[in-house]
Scaffold this motif. Structure first.
Motif, PDB file in Angstrom:
ATOM      1  N   GLY A   1       0.661  -1.214   0.258  1.00 32.58           N
ATOM      2  CA  GLY A   1      -0.511   0.200  -0.003  1.00 32.58           C
ATOM      3  C   GLY A   1       0.741   1.412   0.133  1.00 32.58           C
ATOM      4  N   GLU A   2       2.057   0.894   0.481  1.00 34.02           N
ATOM      5  CA  GLU A   2       2.765   2.710   0.764  1.00 34.02           C
ATOM      6  C   GLU A   2       3.645   1.567  -0.547  1.00 34.02           C
ATOM      7  OE1 GLU A   2       4.053   3.038   4.674  1.00 34.02           O
ATOM      8  OE2 GLU A   2       2.541   2.965   5.915  1.00 34.02           O
ATOM      9  N   GLY A   3       3.971   1.493  -1.389  1.00 33.14           N
ATOM     10  CA  GLY A   3       4.664   0.858  -2.589  1.00 33.14           C
ATOM     11  C   GLY A   3       6.569   0.902  -2.095  1.00 33.14           C
ATOM     12  N   THR A   4       6.675   0.217  -0.925  1.00 30.69           N
ATOM     13  CA  THR A   4       8.009   0.164  -0.454  1.00 30.69           C
ATOM     14  C   THR A   4       8.890  -1.044  -1.127  1.00 30.69           C
ATOM     15  OG1 THR A   4       6.513  -1.462   1.647  1.00 30.69           O
ATOM     16  CG2 THR A   4       7.484   1.347   1.811  1.00 30.69           C
ATOM     17  N   ILE A   5       7.469  -1.690  -1.757  1.00 32.96           N
ATOM     18  CA  ILE A   5       8.303  -3.443  -2.704  1.00 32.96           C
ATOM     19  C   ILE A   5       6.904  -3.493  -3.627  1.00 32.96           C
ATOM     20  CG2 ILE A   5       7.231  -5.053  -0.852  1.00 32.96           C
ATOM     21  CD1 ILE A   5       9.466  -6.452  -1.362  1.00 32.96           C
ATOM     22  N   ASP A   6       7.945  -3.967  -4.639  1.00 36.55           N
ATOM     23  CA  ASP A   6       6.340  -4.435  -5.553  1.00 36.55           C
ATOM     24  C   ASP A   6       6.090  -6.052  -5.141  1.00 36.55           C
ATOM     25  OD1 ASP A   6       8.101  -6.732  -7.742  1.00 36.55           O
ATOM     26  OD2 ASP A   6       9.443  -5.467  -6.430  1.00 36.55           O
ATOM     27  N   ALA A   7       5.329  -6.184  -5.734  1.00 42.42           N
ATOM     28  CA  ALA A   7       4.062  -7.200  -5.406  1.00 42.42           C
ATOM     29  C   ALA A   7       4.995  -8.804  -5.634  1.00 42.42           C
ATOM     30  CB  ALA A   7       2.600  -7.512  -6.048  1.00 42.42           C
ATOM     31  N   ALA A   8       5.590  -9.475  -6.794  1.00 40.71           N
ATOM     32  CA  ALA A   8       6.381  -9.997  -6.999  1.00 40.71           C
ATOM     33  C   ALA A   8       7.456 -10.211  -6.390  1.00 40.71           C
ATOM     34  CB  ALA A   8       6.922  -9.976  -8.314  1.00 40.71           C
ATOM     35  N   GLY A   9       7.777  -9.147  -5.939  1.00 40.93           N
ATOM     36  CA  GLY A   9       9.029  -8.986  -5.174  1.00 40.93           C
ATOM     37  C   GLY A   9       8.688  -9.680  -3.874  1.00 40.93           C
ATOM     38  N   PHE A  10       7.594  -9.128  -3.334  1.00 40.87           N
ATOM     39  CA  PHE A  10       7.642  -9.866  -1.988  1.00 40.87           C
ATOM     40  C   PHE A  10       6.723 -10.667  -1.843  1.00 40.87           C
ATOM     41  CE2 PHE A  10       3.776 -10.188   1.401  1.00 40.87           C
ATOM     42  CZ  PHE A  10       4.648  -8.853   2.409  1.00 40.87           C
ATOM     43  N   THR A  11       6.336 -11.725  -3.044  1.00 44.49           N
ATOM     44  CA  THR A  11       6.113 -13.103  -3.159  1.00 44.49           C
ATOM     45  C   THR A  11       7.424 -13.648  -2.820  1.00 44.49           C
ATOM     46  OG1 THR A  11       4.538 -11.866  -4.525  1.00 44.49           O
ATOM     47  CG2 THR A  11       4.737 -14.546  -4.535  1.00 44.49           C
ATOM     48  N   VAL A  12       8.073 -13.944  -4.107  1.00 42.58           N
ATOM     49  CA  VAL A  12       9.935 -13.875  -4.120  1.00 42.58           C
ATOM     50  C   VAL A  12      10.194 -14.343  -3.034  1.00 42.58           C
ATOM     51  CG1 VAL A  12      11.642 -13.864  -4.664  1.00 42.58           C
ATOM     52  CG2 VAL A  12       9.678 -13.858  -6.140  1.00 42.58           C
ATOM     53  N   VAL A  13      10.157 -13.175  -2.298  1.00 40.96           N
ATOM     54  CA  VAL A  13      11.143 -13.020  -0.840  1.00 40.96           C
ATOM     55  C   VAL A  13      10.324 -13.623   0.407  1.00 40.96           C
ATOM     56  CG1 VAL A  13      11.998 -11.069   1.339  1.00 40.96           C
ATOM     57  CG2 VAL A  13      12.430 -10.191  -1.405  1.00 40.96           C
ATOM     58  N   ARG A  14       9.022 -13.626   0.153  1.00 37.84           N
ATOM     59  CA  ARG A  14       8.042 -14.167   1.150  1.00 37.84           C
ATOM     60  C   ARG A  14       8.282 -15.682   0.864  1.00 37.84           C
ATOM     61  NH1 ARG A  14       1.458 -14.476   1.184  1.00 37.84           N
ATOM     62  NH2 ARG A  14       1.057 -15.110   2.760  1.00 37.84           N
ATOM     63  N   LEU A  15       8.323 -16.039   0.477  1.00 35.04           N
ATOM     64  CA  LEU A  15       8.091 -17.965   0.276  1.00 35.04           C
ATOM     65  C   LEU A  15       9.582 -18.242   0.582  1.00 35.04           C
ATOM     66  CD1 LEU A  15       5.677 -18.841  -2.968  1.00 35.04           C
ATOM     67  CD2 LEU A  15       5.626 -19.045  -0.527  1.00 35.04           C
ATOM     68  N   VAL A  16      10.818 -17.861   0.123  1.00 40.32           N
ATOM     69  CA  VAL A  16      11.704 -17.906   0.447  1.00 40.32           C
ATOM     70  C   VAL A  16      12.076 -18.152   1.732  1.00 40.32           C
ATOM     71  CG1 VAL A  16      14.156 -16.937  -0.078  1.00 40.32           C
ATOM     72  CG2 VAL A  16      12.714 -17.451  -2.481  1.00 40.32           C
TER      73      VAL A  16
ATOM     74  N   ALA B   1       7.580 -24.858  -4.101  1.00 38.99           N
ATOM     75  CA  ALA B   1       7.099 -23.947  -4.469  1.00 38.99           C
ATOM     76  C   ALA B   1       8.694 -22.799  -4.871  1.00 38.99           C
ATOM     77  CB  ALA B   1       6.120 -23.348  -3.818  1.00 38.99           C
ATOM     78  N   LEU B   2       9.227 -23.549  -5.022  1.00 41.62           N
ATOM     79  CA  LEU B   2       9.920 -22.993  -5.229  1.00 41.62           C
ATOM     80  C   LEU B   2      10.703 -22.760  -6.896  1.00 41.62           C
ATOM     81  CD1 LEU B   2      14.250 -23.236  -2.902  1.00 41.62           C
ATOM     82  CD2 LEU B   2      12.075 -21.195  -3.554  1.00 41.62           C
TER      83      LEU B   2
ATOM     84  N   LEU C   1      11.064 -19.152  -9.244  1.00 34.58           N
ATOM     85  CA  LEU C   1      11.825 -19.010  -9.869  1.00 34.58           C
ATOM     86  C   LEU C   1      11.441 -18.768 -11.371  1.00 34.58           C
ATOM     87  CD1 LEU C   1      14.505 -22.266  -9.877  1.00 34.58           C
ATOM     88  CD2 LEU C   1      14.817 -19.974  -9.215  1.00 34.58           C
ATOM     89  N   VAL C   2      10.600 -18.733 -11.682  1.00 32.70           N
ATOM     90  CA  VAL C   2       9.940 -18.246 -13.020  1.00 32.70           C
ATOM     91  C   VAL C   2       9.387 -17.151 -12.795  1.00 32.70           C
ATOM     92  CG1 VAL C   2       7.381 -19.164 -14.520  1.00 32.70           C
ATOM     93  CG2 VAL C   2       8.509 -20.829 -13.899  1.00 32.70           C
TER      94      VAL C   2
END
Length: 278
Positions: free
Chosen positions: A18-33, A171-172, A176-177
């Motif tokens: 909501g505050e634009g501190t990270i993009d949605a795809a990047g958030f998902t990648v960091v979250r899962l890893v 899920a990795l 990667l995709v």
């Protein structure tokens, strides 16, 4: 504890995106890893060998990724409470529908509780709070379907921690995709990275392992309905941490949802007890 973790995910994701501190795809990648690494570390720290070796499944890993990626992009256009309501309303519909189709019959108190909880859910998202965008609604509904299937696949897990760890690992390939397709659009600050790490390591990794443990003591219907408490927790989190307003509608809907949950969780027990007394 698991429900608080689920609500924390909604708040953390909304704070980050909501505050634009990270993009949605990047958030998902960091979250899962980060979730996978945290769970792997906890698994390695166990002193004794597990009584049963369980390694999740590729299907569960795919559903976990589907939920996580749709969840992140949906929160680009939804507020905390509305997003959580759509998510867990979709979870409830998915789990109850699949349970009924599998041949499980619900008793009257479960049906009444379902109707009450879902009525509270619908009342809260009616126009007058925040009308969700069509894209945000569809993405969050997809996330709910993914999480509902993931939850049903995890019922009866003999080793919740190991299953959850391997589901994150499986899920990795999808992660990667995502990296290959969206790496040039990654954008994040230290705050956004920290929020994603908290969402992945604590709210997702540890929270999902606790959830798989809890599922062993819940029926599919109970597991579906009890999750409707999450929107109430998430909305309160939005009030406290994202400065979103608290309304009379939220208060009324929360009470109706809680009443419905109580009927579903306790109804089968007291119905069975009454039959035994007869």
């Amino acid at each position: 504890m698991a429900l608080i973790a689920f609500a924390a995910n909604s708040v953390l994701c909304r704070l980050a995106l909501g505050e634009g501190t990270i993009d949605a795809a990047g958030f998902t990648v960091v979250r899962l890893v980060s979730g996978m690494l945290t769970l792997g570390l906890i698994l390695q720290c166990q002193r004794k060998s597990p009584r049963s070796v369980s390694r999740g499944s590729w299907g569960s890993g795919a559903m976990l990724f589907l939920y996580a990626i749709a969840f992140s992009f949906a929160y680009l256009s939804l507020d905390t409470g509305t997003g959580a309501l759509i998510l867990f309303g979709s979870v409830q519909v998915t789990m109850v529908l699949l349970t009924v189709l599998s041949g499980h019959r619900l008793i009257w108190s479960e049906w009444l509780g379902l109707i009450m909880a879902f009525t509270g859910f619908v009342y809260l998202i009616l126009p007058g709070v925040t009308t969700p965008s069509l894209l945000g609604f569809c993405l969050m509904a997809i996330a709910g379907i993914g999480w509902g299937v993931y939850t049903l696949r995890g019922r009866g897990s003999a080793n919740p921690l190991m299953d959850t760890t391997y589901n994150f690992l499986r899920a990795l390939p999808w992660v990667l995709v995502t990296l290959l397709l969206a790496h040039d659009r990654f954008s994040f600050s230290s705050q956004g990275l920290l929020l994603a790490l908290m969402s992945g390591g604590l709210a997702s990794g540890v929270g999902y392992a606790i959830w798989y443990t809890a599922l062993r003591e819940l029926s599919a219907t109970q597991a579906a309905v009890v999750q409707l408490l999450v929107p109430v927790i998430a909305a309160l989190g939005g009030v406290m941490f994202v400065s979103e307003p608290i309304t009379l509608r939220l208060t009324i809907a929360g009470g109706v949802i809680l009443g419905g949950i109580l009927m579903v969780v306790l109804g089968r027990y007291y119905t069975a007890r009454g039959r035994g007394a007869v």
